[in-house]
Scaffold this motif. Structure first.
Motif, mmCIF file in Angstrom:
data_model
loop_
_atom_site.group_PDB
_atom_site.id
_atom_site.type_symbol
_atom_site.label_atom_id
_atom_site.label_comp_id
_atom_site.label_asym_id
_atom_site.label_seq_id
_atom_site.Cartn_x
_atom_site.Cartn_y
_atom_site.Cartn_z
ATOM 1 N N ASN A 141 0.861 -1.257 0.209
ATOM 2 C CA ASN A 141 0.042 -0.117 -0.077
ATOM 3 C C ASN A 141 0.768 1.356 -0.017
ATOM 4 N N GLY A 142 2.117 1.267 0.770
ATOM 5 C CA GLY A 142 2.708 2.389 0.495
ATOM 6 C C GLY A 142 3.610 2.531 -0.622
ATOM 7 N N PHE A 143 3.918 1.623 -1.202
ATOM 8 C CA PHE A 143 4.514 1.613 -2.660
ATOM 9 C C PHE A 143 3.498 2.256 -3.556
ATOM 10 N N ILE A 144 2.257 1.574 -3.552
ATOM 11 C CA ILE A 144 1.266 2.267 -4.613
ATOM 12 C C ILE A 144 0.944 3.737 -4.195
ATOM 13 N N ASN A 145 1.007 4.182 -2.824
ATOM 14 C CA ASN A 145 0.730 5.514 -2.408
ATOM 15 C C ASN A 145 1.845 6.382 -3.017
ATOM 16 N N TYR A 146 2.882 5.767 -2.934
ATOM 17 C CA TYR A 146 4.123 6.500 -3.490
ATOM 18 C C TYR A 146 4.188 6.895 -4.874
ATOM 19 N N LEU A 147 3.567 5.908 -5.651
ATOM 20 C CA LEU A 147 3.741 5.918 -7.005
ATOM 21 C C LEU A 147 2.610 6.814 -7.443
ATOM 22 N N LYS A 148 1.368 6.892 -6.799
ATOM 23 C CA LYS A 148 0.300 7.951 -6.863
ATOM 24 C C LYS A 148 0.599 9.313 -6.569
ATOM 25 N N LEU A 149 1.550 9.384 -5.834
ATOM 26 C CA LEU A 149 1.979 10.632 -4.989
ATOM 27 C C LEU A 149 2.800 11.512 -6.037
ATOM 28 N N GLY A 150 3.623 10.715 -6.618
ATOM 29 C CA GLY A 150 4.582 11.059 -7.547
ATOM 30 C C GLY A 150 4.052 11.026 -8.975
ATOM 31 N N ASP A 151 2.986 10.616 -9.276
ATOM 32 C CA ASP A 151 2.278 10.422 -10.448
ATOM 33 C C ASP A 151 3.326 9.480 -11.479
ATOM 34 N N THR A 152 3.912 8.475 -10.745
ATOM 35 C CA THR A 152 4.894 7.943 -11.608
ATOM 36 C C THR A 152 4.326 6.415 -11.994
ATOM 37 N N TYR A 153 3.086 6.332 -11.726
ATOM 38 C CA TYR A 153 2.620 4.687 -12.158
ATOM 39 C C TYR A 153 2.588 4.353 -13.626
ATOM 40 N N THR A 154 2.110 5.426 -14.232
ATOM 41 C CA THR A 154 2.197 5.194 -15.804
ATOM 42 C C THR A 154 3.388 4.950 -16.240
ATOM 43 N N PRO A 155 4.387 5.779 -16.084
ATOM 44 C CA PRO A 155 5.660 5.669 -16.547
ATOM 45 C C PRO A 155 6.177 4.109 -16.037
ATOM 46 N N LEU A 156 5.933 3.777 -15.095
ATOM 47 C CA LEU A 156 6.496 2.381 -14.378
ATOM 48 C C LEU A 156 6.040 1.177 -14.888
ATOM 49 N N ILE A 157 4.746 1.398 -15.366
ATOM 50 C CA ILE A 157 3.988 0.332 -15.980
ATOM 51 C C ILE A 157 4.674 0.214 -17.631
ATOM 52 N N SER A 158 4.574 1.408 -18.206
ATOM 53 C CA SER A 158 5.126 1.397 -19.514
ATOM 54 C C SER A 158 6.685 0.600 -19.478
ATOM 55 N N LEU A 159 7.230 1.045 -18.458
ATOM 56 C CA LEU A 159 8.682 0.653 -18.471
ATOM 57 C C LEU A 159 8.460 -1.064 -18.176
ATOM 58 N N ILE B 26 -4.247 -0.129 -20.868
ATOM 59 C CA ILE B 26 -4.730 0.302 -19.433
ATOM 60 C C ILE B 26 -3.661 1.579 -19.185
ATOM 61 N N VAL B 27 -2.593 1.592 -19.591
ATOM 62 C CA VAL B 27 -1.605 2.850 -19.354
ATOM 63 C C VAL B 27 -2.440 4.274 -19.856
ATOM 64 N N MET B 28 -3.019 3.979 -21.242
ATOM 65 C CA MET B 28 -3.644 5.239 -21.709
ATOM 66 C C MET B 28 -4.706 5.402 -20.675
ATOM 67 N N TYR B 29 -5.613 4.417 -20.218
ATOM 68 C CA TYR B 29 -6.756 4.667 -19.397
ATOM 69 C C TYR B 29 -6.297 5.388 -18.031
ATOM 70 N N LEU B 30 -5.334 5.005 -17.426
ATOM 71 C CA LEU B 30 -4.577 5.374 -16.320
ATOM 72 C C LEU B 30 -4.098 6.916 -16.484
ATOM 73 N N LYS B 31 -3.673 7.041 -17.426
ATOM 74 C CA LYS B 31 -2.742 8.358 -17.859
ATOM 75 C C LYS B 31 -4.027 9.579 -18.167
ATOM 76 N N PHE B 32 -4.951 8.935 -18.843
ATOM 77 C CA PHE B 32 -6.038 10.285 -19.073
ATOM 78 C C PHE B 32 -7.269 10.297 -18.432
ATOM 79 N N PHE B 33 -7.522 9.062 -17.688
ATOM 80 C CA PHE B 33 -8.605 9.118 -16.903
ATOM 81 C C PHE B 33 -8.770 9.113 -15.526
ATOM 82 N N THR B 34 -7.408 9.063 -14.765
ATOM 83 C CA THR B 34 -7.330 8.986 -13.422
ATOM 84 C C THR B 34 -6.645 10.125 -12.769
#
Length: 98
Positions: A38-56, A90-98
Motif C-alpha cells: 500500500n505504501g508503494f502504491i501511494n508513493y507511485l500515486k503521489l509522484g504520479d509515476t505509476y504510468t511511466p513505471l507500467i510502460s517501462l 491500461i496505461v492510456m486509461y490510467l494516464k487520461f482518466f485517473t
C-alpha cells in the motif's frame, strides 16, 4: 509430463500479461521492499509515476516475444503482441482518466 504446445495465442497473451507484472514486482522488491505494498502504491500515486513505471515494465514483454519468434511460434508471438496492446490500453486509461 506432456509437452505443452506454446504455439497458441492465449498462451502468448498469458505470458504477455504476466511478464510486466513480474517485472513490477521485481522493481518493488528491489527498490521499495521496506515499504508495504500500500505504501508503494501511494508513493507511485503521489509522484504520479505509476504510468511511466507500467510502460517501462511492458518492455519485459520483449524477453517473452523474441523467444517465441526464434522458435517460430507465430501464434504465441501474436498473443504477446496482443497483451502488449492490452497493457497500452491500461496505461492510456490510467494516464487520461485517473
Amino acid at each position: 509430463m506432456k509437452n505443452v504446445d506454446l504455439n497458441k495465442t492465449w498462451i502468448g497473451i498469458l505470458f504477455g500479461l504476466i511478464a510486466p507484472s513480474l517485472a513490477m514486482l521485481g522493481y518493488y522488491y528491489i527498490n521499495f521492499g521496506y515499504l508495504g505494498m500500500n505504501g508503494f502504491i501511494n508513493y507511485l500515486k503521489l509522484g504520479d509515476t505509476y504510468t511511466p513505471l507500467i510502460s517501462l515494465c511492458v518492455l519485459s514483454n520483449l524477453a517473452v516475444f523474441y523467444p517465441f519468434i526464434w522458435k517460430e511460434k507465430w501464434n504465441g508471438a501474436k498473443g504477446v503482441l496482443a497483451a502488449t496492446f492490452i497493457w497500452t490500453a491500461i496505461v492510456m486509461y490510467l494516464k487520461f482518466f485517473t
